[in-house]
Design a protein around this motif. Sequence first.
Motif, short mmCIF file in Angstrom:
data_model
loop_
_atom_site.label_atom_id
_atom_site.label_comp_id
_atom_site.label_asym_id
_atom_site.label_seq_id
_atom_site.Cartn_x
_atom_site.Cartn_y
_atom_site.Cartn_z
N LEU A 61 0.81 -1.22 0.00
CA LEU A 61 0.00 0.00 0.00
C LEU A 61 0.85 1.27 0.00
O LEU A 61 0.31 2.37 -0.07
CB LEU A 61 -0.93 0.02 1.22
N LYS A 62 2.16 1.12 0.08
CA LYS A 62 3.07 2.26 0.22
C LYS A 62 2.91 3.27 -0.91
O LYS A 62 2.99 4.48 -0.70
CB LYS A 62 4.51 1.75 0.26
N THR A 63 2.69 2.81 -2.12
CA THR A 63 2.60 3.72 -3.27
C THR A 63 1.16 3.90 -3.76
O THR A 63 0.96 4.55 -4.79
CB THR A 63 3.48 3.21 -4.42
N HIS A 64 0.20 3.35 -3.05
CA HIS A 64 -1.20 3.50 -3.48
C HIS A 64 -1.58 4.98 -3.34
O HIS A 64 -1.44 5.57 -2.28
CB HIS A 64 -2.12 2.63 -2.64
N PRO A 65 -2.09 5.58 -4.41
CA PRO A 65 -2.34 7.03 -4.40
C PRO A 65 -3.47 7.48 -3.47
O PRO A 65 -3.53 8.67 -3.14
CB PRO A 65 -2.70 7.34 -5.86
N LEU A 66 -4.32 6.59 -3.01
CA LEU A 66 -5.44 7.01 -2.17
C LEU A 66 -5.09 7.08 -0.69
O LEU A 66 -5.85 7.66 0.09
CB LEU A 66 -6.62 6.05 -2.33
N PHE A 67 -3.95 6.53 -0.27
CA PHE A 67 -3.68 6.38 1.16
C PHE A 67 -2.47 7.19 1.63
O PHE A 67 -1.45 7.25 0.96
CB PHE A 67 -3.46 4.91 1.52
N GLU A 68 -2.63 7.77 2.81
CA GLU A 68 -1.53 8.43 3.51
C GLU A 68 -1.48 7.83 4.92
O GLU A 68 -2.50 7.83 5.62
CB GLU A 68 -1.77 9.93 3.59
N PHE A 69 -0.34 7.33 5.32
CA PHE A 69 -0.19 6.67 6.62
C PHE A 69 0.48 7.60 7.62
O PHE A 69 1.47 8.27 7.29
CB PHE A 69 0.62 5.38 6.47
N ARG A 70 -0.07 7.61 8.85
CA ARG A 70 0.48 8.42 9.94
C ARG A 70 0.56 7.58 11.21
O ARG A 70 -0.33 6.76 11.47
CB ARG A 70 -0.40 9.65 10.21
N ALA A 71 1.60 7.84 11.99
CA ALA A 71 1.75 7.14 13.27
C ALA A 71 0.64 7.56 14.22
O ALA A 71 0.24 8.72 14.24
CB ALA A 71 3.12 7.45 13.87
N TRP A 72 0.19 6.60 15.05
CA TRP A 72 -0.86 6.90 16.01
C TRP A 72 -0.30 7.67 17.19
O TRP A 72 0.72 7.34 17.77
CB TRP A 72 -1.52 5.64 16.54
N SER A 73 -1.01 8.72 17.52
CA SER A 73 -0.85 9.45 18.78
C SER A 73 -2.15 10.23 18.92
O SER A 73 -2.88 10.43 17.94
CB SER A 73 0.35 10.40 18.77
N ARG A 74 -2.43 10.68 20.13
CA ARG A 74 -3.66 11.45 20.32
C ARG A 74 -3.63 12.72 19.45
O ARG A 74 -4.61 13.07 18.81
CB ARG A 74 -3.84 11.81 21.79
N ASP A 75 -2.48 13.40 19.42
CA ASP A 75 -2.38 14.63 18.62
C ASP A 75 -2.55 14.33 17.13
O ASP A 75 -3.19 15.10 16.42
CB ASP A 75 -1.04 15.33 18.87
#
Length: 189
Positions: A75-89
Amino acid sequence: VLMIPEVEPSALLEAGTRRLSVNDIKSRRSILWHGGLYTLRELRAQLRFFETLHHRIRFDKVIVVCGDGLAPCDLKTHPLFEFRAWSRDALIKAANECRLAILPARLSLKLSYLKPASRLRCMFALGCVALGDARVPEVVRLSERLRMPIIPFSRPVEAADRVAKLWKDHPEICRIQRDGYQYVTSEHG
């Protein structure tokens, strides 16, 4: 039997108050996927749903907030997705960018019975409309209470049709946001 009430953190409720004070639903063009690392399998299972939905409404992206934020190789290059690390902020920031949230249930419901409903409450605390899986009884009860669509994610085309209809109905999104936030503050605040 000891019952432990589920209370949403004040930081989330404060963020929800700020979000609801600004009527800018039209400018929010992304979707939030709030799950754990274990829900990435479910994310892959929903690719057809997201691709169909994107074809219908041209949302900007799906912001996936989970784990360390590293995208799986496929999924790294899939244009629909952006991944972010979980934190409350990170969750608060992502919710502010999104018109609505999609909350996954694990494919094996016995391991996921209550988690999707608690994630719905978390998103409503943030003032964000949250759509959960129709296979989860607690999600169905909350959805019915808030008079919002119940999404059959196991049927991707029908699910995309229902989400697209809601996406375009700005007054209904605002009503669900407000009602969901009021429910969470009165029952879980």
